[in-house]
Design an enzyme around this catalytic site. Structure first.
Site, PDB file in Angstrom:
ATOM      1  N   GLY A  12       0.774  -1.241   0.000  1.00 33.43           N
ATOM      2  CA  GLY A  12       0.000   0.000   0.000  1.00 33.43           C
ATOM      3  C   GLY A  12       0.803   1.288   0.000  1.00 33.43           C
ATOM      4  O   GLY A  12       0.287   2.343   0.355  1.00 33.43           O
ATOM      5  N   ASN A  14       1.890   3.009  -2.605  1.00 31.97           N
ATOM      6  CA  ASN A  14       1.347   3.963  -3.585  1.00 31.97           C
ATOM      7  C   ASN A  14       0.074   4.612  -3.053  1.00 31.97           C
ATOM      8  O   ASN A  14      -0.124   5.823  -3.204  1.00 31.97           O
ATOM      9  CB  ASN A  14       1.085   3.268  -4.923  1.00 31.97           C
ATOM     10  CG  ASN A  14       2.331   3.216  -5.773  1.00 31.97           C
ATOM     11  OD1 ASN A  14       2.769   4.237  -6.299  1.00 31.97           O
ATOM     12  ND2 ASN A  14       2.920   2.029  -5.876  1.00 31.97           N
ATOM     13  N   ASN A 107      -4.181   2.518 -13.288  1.00 35.27           N
ATOM     14  CA  ASN A 107      -3.285   1.524 -12.693  1.00 35.27           C
ATOM     15  C   ASN A 107      -1.862   2.049 -12.771  1.00 35.27           C
ATOM     16  O   ASN A 107      -1.539   2.848 -13.649  1.00 35.27           O
ATOM     17  CB  ASN A 107      -3.377   0.202 -13.460  1.00 35.27           C
ATOM     18  CG  ASN A 107      -2.484  -0.876 -12.860  1.00 35.27           C
ATOM     19  OD1 ASN A 107      -2.446  -1.047 -11.629  1.00 35.27           O
ATOM     20  ND2 ASN A 107      -1.748  -1.604 -13.688  1.00 35.27           N
ATOM     21  N   HIS A 109       2.163   0.692 -12.999  1.00 38.70           N
ATOM     22  CA  HIS A 109       2.977  -0.499 -13.301  1.00 38.70           C
ATOM     23  C   HIS A 109       4.446  -0.097 -13.244  1.00 38.70           C
ATOM     24  O   HIS A 109       4.819   0.933 -13.797  1.00 38.70           O
ATOM     25  CB  HIS A 109       2.601  -1.035 -14.685  1.00 38.70           C
ATOM     26  CG  HIS A 109       3.326  -2.299 -15.011  1.00 38.70           C
ATOM     27  ND1 HIS A 109       2.992  -3.501 -14.421  1.00 38.70           N
ATOM     28  CD2 HIS A 109       4.387  -2.543 -15.802  1.00 38.70           C
ATOM     29  CE1 HIS A 109       3.825  -4.430 -14.863  1.00 38.70           C
ATOM     30  NE2 HIS A 109       4.677  -3.874 -15.703  1.00 38.70           N
ATOM     31  N   GLU A 174       7.205   6.140  -8.670  1.00 37.83           N
ATOM     32  CA  GLU A 174       5.789   5.744  -8.686  1.00 37.83           C
ATOM     33  C   GLU A 174       4.978   6.667  -7.787  1.00 37.83           C
ATOM     34  O   GLU A 174       3.869   7.098  -8.122  1.00 37.83           O
ATOM     35  CB  GLU A 174       5.619   4.298  -8.199  1.00 37.83           C
ATOM     36  CG  GLU A 174       6.190   3.247  -9.127  1.00 37.83           C
ATOM     37  CD  GLU A 174       5.913   1.835  -8.628  1.00 37.83           C
ATOM     38  OE1 GLU A 174       4.804   1.566  -8.151  1.00 37.83           O
ATOM     39  OE2 GLU A 174       6.822   0.990  -8.719  1.00 37.83           O
TER      40      GLU A 174
HETATM   41  C1  GRF Z   1       4.016  -1.294  -7.196  1.00 41.38           C
HETATM   42  O1  GRF Z   1       5.302  -1.581  -7.653  1.00 41.38           O
HETATM   43  C2  GRF Z   1       3.083  -1.062  -8.356  1.00 41.38           C
HETATM   44  O2  GRF Z   1       3.702  -0.456  -9.449  1.00 41.38           O
HETATM   45  C3  GRF Z   1       2.642  -2.448  -8.717  1.00 41.38           C
HETATM   46  O3  GRF Z   1       2.519  -3.115  -7.472  1.00 41.38           O
HETATM   47  C4  GRF Z   1       3.373  -2.495  -6.520  1.00 41.38           C
HETATM   48  C5  GRF Z   1       2.502  -2.093  -5.366  1.00 41.38           C
HETATM   49  O4  GRF Z   1       3.260  -1.562  -4.294  1.00 41.38           O
HETATM   50  N1  GRF Z   1       1.426  -2.440  -9.485  1.00 41.38           N
HETATM   51  P1  GRF Z   1       2.513  -0.820  -3.113  1.00 41.38           P
HETATM   52  O5  GRF Z   1       1.496  -1.826  -2.552  1.00 41.38           O
HETATM   53  O6  GRF Z   1       1.831   0.381  -3.669  1.00 41.38           O
HETATM   54  O7  GRF Z   1       3.576  -0.484  -2.114  1.00 41.38           O
END
Ligand code: GRF
Length: 204
Positions: A12, A14, A107, A109, A174
């Site tokens: 979590g 992000n 999303n 990635h 990210e």
């Molecule tokens: C991130 O690397 C995102 O790009 C991918 O899954 C991971 C999630 O990480 N889709 P977090 O749960 O947000 O720390």
């Protein structure tokens, strides 16, 4: 006010970055209306609860994809969500889900798509020997890691990197990229032609 709905399955980070930006006013006129996980043990749920946000667990195990999606979409609609943000949500959405929120599901990635879709993208990129890696925020369509691109950030691959140090530096980007993409979409000042999102020039 725009209501964001967050879907996650794990750590979590992000989601946490988005929540901080919302709280700091960096994503204006937005709130996080609901956080939904398909995994009860997702670390992101604890973060959400600590922040006082509304959370739900909708277990996906043993359910038909669309049945699970119907439960999730019902919660999103109950909470009047107008932008769905997948943040480490380890489920492919059914076409039915995608059709419920046209151009309203994002999303993130951890690669420069269309390179390295799917799992462990950072490791794939590192093992391939690329010199530039990065991340992509894109609209979700019926195909995995595929819809029109909103924001990409690049990260150089350094000689001293291993897959973990590279993944960490991609993750920092990210956390910046996702909020930028949300702002672009919420401002609505863009056109999508084919796969190309182009921001409109505003007269001053
Ligand atoms: C991130 O690397 C995102 O790009 C991918 O899954 C991971 C999630 O990480 N889709 P977090 O749960 O947000 O720390």
């Amino acid at each position: 006010m725009h209501n964001l709905g967050i879907l996650l399955s794990g750590r979590g980070s992000n989601f946490e970055a988005i929540a901080k930006n919302v709280a700091a006013g960096h994503i204006p006129n937005a709130c996080i209306a609901v956080v939904i996980s398909n995994k009860a043990e997702a670390g992101g749920l604890e973060i959400a609860q600590r922040l006082g946000l509304t959370t739900f667990v909708v277990p996906s195990k043993g359910k038909e994809r669309e049945q699970h999606d119907r439960e999730v979409v019902a919660l999103l609609k109950d909470h009047e969500v107008d932008l769905v943000c997948l943040a480490g949500y380890m489920r492919l959405l059914s076409p039915w889900f995608v059709q419920q929120f046209p151009h309203r599901i994002l999303n993130i990635h951890p690669s420069l798509l269309p390179a390295f879709p799917g799992l462990e993208a950072q490791q794939q990129a590192f093992a391939y020997g690329v010199k530039v890696a990065g991340c992509t925020v894109h609209f979700v369509d019926e195909e995995l890691d595929h819809g029109a691109i909103i924001v990409q950030k690049t990260v150089p691959v350094l000689d001293g990197d291993d897959e973990h140090t590279l993944a960490e530096r991609i993750l920092e980007q990210e956390h910046i990229a996702y909020s930028e993409a949300i702002n672009i979409v919420l401002e609505g000042n863009y056109d999508v032609a084919g796969r190309r999102l182009v921001r409109k020039v505003t007269a001053r």
